[in-house]
Design an enzyme around this catalytic site. Structure first.
Site, PDB file in Angstrom:
ATOM      1  CB  VAL A  42      -0.935   0.017   1.214  1.00  0.00           C
ATOM      2  CG1 VAL A  42      -1.881   1.213   1.130  1.00  0.00           C
ATOM      3  CG2 VAL A  42      -1.736  -1.284   1.289  1.00  0.00           C
ATOM      4  CG  ASN A  64      17.874 -10.232 -15.765  1.00  0.00           C
ATOM      5  OD1 ASN A  64      18.438 -10.525 -14.713  1.00  0.00           O
ATOM      6  ND2 ASN A  64      16.643 -10.594 -16.019  1.00  0.00           N
ATOM      7  N   GLY A 111       9.860   1.378   0.990  1.00  0.00           N
ATOM      8  CA  GLY A 111       9.541   2.147   2.193  1.00  0.00           C
ATOM      9  C   GLY A 111      10.708   2.973   2.685  1.00  0.00           C
TER      10      GLY A 111
END
Length: 624
Positions: free
Chosen positions: A301, A503, A554
């Site tokens: 969220v 990659n 975060g």
């Protein structure tokens, strides 16, 4: 006093233009290298007629005549990311003014996705694959790529990426040949003819009869099976890591920040007058499949700031919300009863300890992991936190949800497990999202709300929600097969893409991808991988490429906070230099179009979309 100084004082002070003429004359003698004695005389004259800044000025002038820096050595090594997984680091050394110097290094995370709820067998296999991939990348770098790129100028990014691409194609062909040989070998060992087994019959005289009136279960329409993931070639991370390291080296030797170097390459060496900061998408909560509650849907969220907030204000506002959420999640400590309990009660409680406090688990994404029983609970929690500090959702901030639908599919039942024991088919998922956005209109972004294979449901979502929120494809694009039967597969209909640097992705691929996305109604989100390193180059790439959003996780864990600090530093630098572009008109883009406009632009958009998809499959949106 030094006799040379006294001689200099006795001579008349030179005119500035005379010393400049001598400087150019010395440069000509230096280039020709034919009259070294005359050059020495001119230099001596310049020394006695020198201005106050003689040494620095002369050094700067003649340094420009030296050969440009060239790559002299590449070194690959294994390091650890923020959660202890092995990742690759590439160090670049250049020959600068006849000296070999270590310039800089870059790190790139593994291609594998981190699944916290994986079984022990899957964890062991994943760990072995990571180690093998990093070891192979180190072997490529130290044995072949070091020699291949030697003596190239780091500023020639196009040439470097071209050689890296050719090298990878050869490795990919070798890997394909090896796999084909293994398949042929397996076929040969399995070609054993067994006699047909007799049909199984029940006991004689007992025939099973179908009872009349019994309901026959009706099987729902089967879901499209998941397309096989494109295999990742071990060692491919060497290509992307070297490309990034070379770009950082070019910026360092050119004495400019990496984001300016990227912006110059994107705009063909014509630096724009202003640069715009991508809006940070900050993860607040994780309520996904690995969380302790029943809710599986919301892997992240996320806080999305309004366009008028600066990056610094966005981070500060997110921190305030995070503190309030932490307070709301603190357990209620029960006070002991003031009544004196009897001996029986005291004996019963003797030796017992108070219940341990609730430990708040931190995700590798840098946010709090919470257990929830319904879809509404985490959203209500954030709403309460915002109310406590006087913020209004939908005005002062918005929310986004990373649904990670590919992790929710139960292929045995053909449905998504949104809540533990609650299954929904793709059509029911569309209805659920429509109701969710209707109830919480401040949600303006859904990342991977469905699997890539549910193409019809993606179209239904765009029709219903395209004017209200962004429908972003991340894993839904990265797992697409490159080609099938010679035809390109279309990406699901969406309003944006998450671009990750993993990659064999090269800097030139990112430049080409973002150029194609610019000007379309597709937003670009530059995203970090699940396992992150302390290399903050990701932020410079997002700023230089001019992506609309940047997704860094975060505001916890050092490897993610480092990137937020870099974001704030770049914003401060752009503001100081007066080249920070305002985002006042940088509001939500309505993805829906009028039917008439769609018909007129259908052919043009289809060709361009196919080009974007092809590039995303082949270069940028790589399988994880």
């Amino acid at each position: 006093m030094d006799p040379r100084e006294s001689r200099r004082e006795s001579q008349p002070q030179p005119q500035r233009c005379a010393w400049t003429d001598l400087k150019h004359q010395a440069a000509e003698y230096y280039r020709s290298n034919e009259v070294p004695q005359r050059l020495e005389e001119v230099l001596n004259t310049m020394f006695y007629l020198r201005p106050p800044d003689f040494y620095g000025h002369l050094a700067n002038y003649f340094s420009k005549l030296s050969k440009p820096p060239v790559i002299c050595k590449l070194v690959g090594r294994k390091v650890l990311d923020g959660i202890g997984h092995p990742i690759l680091e590439v160090e670049v050394s250049c020959q600068v003014k006849n000296y070999d110097k270590k310039i800089c290094s870059s790190m790139i995370s593994s291609h594998a996705e981190i699944l916290e709820n994986a079984s022990s067998e899957e964890v062991d296999a994943d760990e072995k694959e990571r180690h093998d991939s990093v070891n192979m990348a180190i072997e490529w770098i130290n044995e072949s790529l070091d020699e291949l790129l030697r003596d190239l100028q780091p500023t020639d990014q196009h040439k470097v990426d071209e050689l890296l691409g050719e090298y990878f194609r050869k490795k990919a062909e070798e890997e394909e040949e090896r796999r084909e040989a293994e398949k042929e070998k397996e076929k040969e060992t399995q070609e054993v003819v067994f006699p047909p087994s007799p049909p199984v019959t029940g006991p004689p005289g007992k025939k099973k009869q179908v009872k009349l009136g019994k309901k026959i279960s009706v099987v729902e329409n089967p879901i499209p099976p998941a397309e096989p993931a494109e295999p990742v070639i071990k060692g491919s991370m060497a290509i992307g890591c070297i490309s990034l390291a070379v770009a950082k080296t070019a910026a360092t030797t050119s004495d400019m920040p990496l984001y300016l170097q990227i912006a110059l390459m994107k705009h063909n060496q014509d630096l724009p007058k202003e640069l715009i900061m991508p809006m940070p998408v900050i993860t607040l909560l994780s309520c996904g499949k690995s969380s302790p509650g029943k809710l599986n849907l919301m892997k992240e969220v996320m806080f999305i700031p309004p366009a008028w907030l600066t990056a610094k204000q966005s981070v500060e506002r997110s921190l305030d919300i995070h503190k309030q959420i932490t307070k709301l999640l603190e357990p209620v400590v029960q006070q002991p009863s003031p009544l004196v309990e009897g001996k029986k009660s005291a004996a019963r409680d003797a030796g017992k300890k108070a219940p341990p406090p609730v430990i708040k688990k931190m995700s590798h994404l840098g946010c709090i992991v919470t257990g929830n029983e319904t879809l509404e609970q985490p959203l209500t929690l954030i709403q309460m936190a915002c109310t406590n500090i006087g913020l209004e959702l939908g005005i002062d901030l918005y929310l986004g949800i990373n649904c990670a639908a590919h992790e929710l599919m139960d292929y045995n039942k053909g449905k998504y497990e949104v809540l533990f024991g609650t299954l929904k088919n793709p059509d029911e998922m569309v209805d659920m999202y429509v109701n969710l956005i209707h109830k919480f209109p401040y949600i303006i972004a859904l990342i991977d709300p469905l699997r890539k294979e549910d193409t019809q449901q993606w179209e239904n979502l765009c029709s219903n929600l395209g004017s209200k929120c962004y429908l972003i494809a991340e894993q839904a694009c990265s797992n697409m097969s490159k080609h099938q039967d010679g035809q390109k597969k279309n990406a699901p209909k969406c309003s944006g893409l998450v671009v990750k640097y993993v990659n064999e992705t090269k800097i030139s691929d990112l430049l080409e991808m973002t150029k194609l996305l610019d000007g379309l109604k597709h937003v670009s989100v530059f995203g970090s991988s699940d396992g992150e390193s302390s290399d903050d180059s990701l932020v410079d790439l997002g700023v230089g490429l001019g992506t609309r959003f940047i997704k860094l996780g975060g505001l916890s864990r050092g490897e993610r906070v480092t990137k937020y600090n870099r974001l704030l530093a770049i914003e401060e630098e752009l503001t100081k230099n007066g080249i920070l572009c305002s985002r006042e008109d940088y509001e939500f883009i309505d993805f829906t179009e009028d039917e008439q406009e769609e018909e007129e632009e259908e052919l043009e958009c289809s060709d361009l979309t196919a080009e974007i998809v092809q590039l995303a499959l082949e270069k940028v949106m790589l399988p994880i």
